[in-house]
Design a protein around this motif. Structure first.
Motif, PDB file in Angstrom:
ATOM      1  N   SER A   1      -2.642   7.817   3.913  1.00  0.00           N
ATOM      2  CA  SER A   1      -1.778   7.369   2.828  1.00  0.00           C
ATOM      3  C   SER A   1      -0.415   8.027   2.978  1.00  0.00           C
ATOM      4  CB  SER A   1      -2.392   7.711   1.467  1.00  0.00           C
ATOM      5  OG  SER A   1      -2.572   9.117   1.345  1.00  0.00           O
TER       6      SER A   1
ATOM      7  N   ARG B   1       0.837  -1.210   0.000  1.00  0.00           N
ATOM      8  CA  ARG B   1       0.000   0.000   0.000  1.00  0.00           C
ATOM      9  C   ARG B   1       0.867   1.253   0.000  1.00  0.00           C
ATOM     10  NH1 ARG B   1      -2.763  -3.931  -0.319  1.00  0.00           N
ATOM     11  NH2 ARG B   1      -4.892  -4.221   0.449  1.00  0.00           N
TER      12      ARG B   1
ATOM     13  N   ALA C   1      -1.801   4.022  -1.885  1.00  0.00           N
ATOM     14  CA  ALA C   1      -3.222   3.812  -1.583  1.00  0.00           C
ATOM     15  C   ALA C   1      -3.534   4.224  -0.152  1.00  0.00           C
ATOM     16  CB  ALA C   1      -3.583   2.345  -1.811  1.00  0.00           C
TER      17      ALA C   1
END
Length: 344
Positions: free
Chosen positions: A297, A277, A282
């Motif tokens: 994020s 991630r 993301a």
């Protein structure tokens, strides 16, 4: 018997060198002994002295006393290389379990130069070289790790054998600050979080009804329900549909999404997911037993999640002796995690 002697010797060293992130080397905490070459050199001097006495040879006396003076001068020089040197722990490193964690030390020489220094932890050593008088140099010392949690080196050794290698002077630094070891990332299987917008869902939400999906190659551990079997029948390529929630809705990384899995393995799965991630930028949140990190994020958020995974259930080392290769798992935390994973 040898274990008892080692234990007493270690306690004696610990009293002379207490834990501190700043260590000033003085006569109180410096040690010096001959090396193997020094012992052989001393035996040679003894044989030469006995020979000179036996034959009453003035030339042998001269050479023996001259070499003896060299040995004494080397002893003073070797000791002076470390005397007055100050070691400071600048940064306790971070890394993944199984890797070498770098501890950055700063060596500041006193009124004398520090020459041919070697710093080591366990079996790893780093040559620092020459530190001019009154100046500083930084060096990264690798410390091996094996477990997630805190990594506190028991002792970091500093040594010199300058100028002739006949003697070695050494001391230790015993840092207070501990590095952080993240769980070693392991590729996680596709699972569905039990959280929806931070709330525990009554049942796992089906991803088949979403409008947006991302196709990617099949990986070992993927759920068979996600495989695009029609596409596989047509092209022979095994791809997986990675369904996403509505645009803007964060994905939760959930400790409870891996039922029946050892909790340390769950941390490794979550570590891999956090890294993925973080690379993609993301938005995601992290749910651990007793701790929830709200969705965000960026790399700073990913690092914060990795630290939470590393330190969950662990306590900072407080004893005089540190565990080798990192902290062990807390028993109560292990039981709590097992209950949480079982849904109790």
């Amino acid at each position: 018997m040898s274990r008892l002697i080692r234990s007493r010797l270690q306690r004696w060293i610990n009293r002379r060198i207490p834990r501190s992130d700043v260590q000033l080397l003085t006569q109180r905490n410096l040690f010096i002994l001959p090396t193997t070459a020094g012992v052989m050199f001393g035996m040679l001097l003894l044989i030469m002295l006995i020979t000179g006495i036996n034959y009453q040879n003035s030339l042998i006396y001269l050479v023996t006393f001259l070499l003896g003076a060299v040995f004494v001068g080397a002893m003073h020089q070797t000791h002076r290389n470390l005397s007055g040197l100050e070691l400071t722990l600048v940064l306790a490193g971070e890394g993944f379990a199984g890797d070498d964690i770098l501890f950055r030390l700063r060596a500041t020489a006193g009124k004398d130069e520090a020459i041919a220094l070697i710093l080591s932890a366990d079996d790893f050593s780093v040559r620092l070289g020459h530190v001019p008088s009154g100046q500083s140099m930084d060096v990264n010392v690798p410390v091996p790790s094996a477990f997630r949690g805190y990594l506190q080196p028991d002792r970091i050794r500093i040594e010199t054998r300058f100028p002739f290698g006949l003697l070695k002077a050494w001391s230790w630094m015993r840092p207070v600050s501990a590095g952080v070891v993240f769980p070693r990332p392991i590729v996680a299987p596709d699972v569905i979080s039990t959280l929806v917008n931070g709330e525990e869902a009554a049942s796992s939400c089906s991803v088949q009804g979403n409008d947006h999906a991302e196709l990617r190659p099949w990986r070992d551990g993927d759920m068979s329900q996600r495989v695009m079997w029609k596409r596989y029948a047509r092209s022979g390529q095994m791809v997986v549909a990675q369904w996403e929630a509505d645009k803007g809705s964060p994905q939760w990384l959930d400790f409870n999404a891996f039922p029946g899995t050892d909790h340390e393995l769950r941390f490794s799965y979550l570590s891999w997911l956090v890294i993925e991630r973080g690379k993609s930028g993301a938005r995601f949140g992290l749910n651990l037993p007793g701790q929830v990190i709200e969705p965000d994020s960026g790399q700073a958020h990913a690092t914060r999640c990795l630290r939470s995974l590393a330190m969950w259930g662990e306590e900072k080392p407080r004893g005089a002796l540190a565990e080798p290769h990192g902290t062990r798992r807390n028993v109560d935390s292990t039981k709590a995690a097992a209950k949480a994973g079982a849904g109790l």
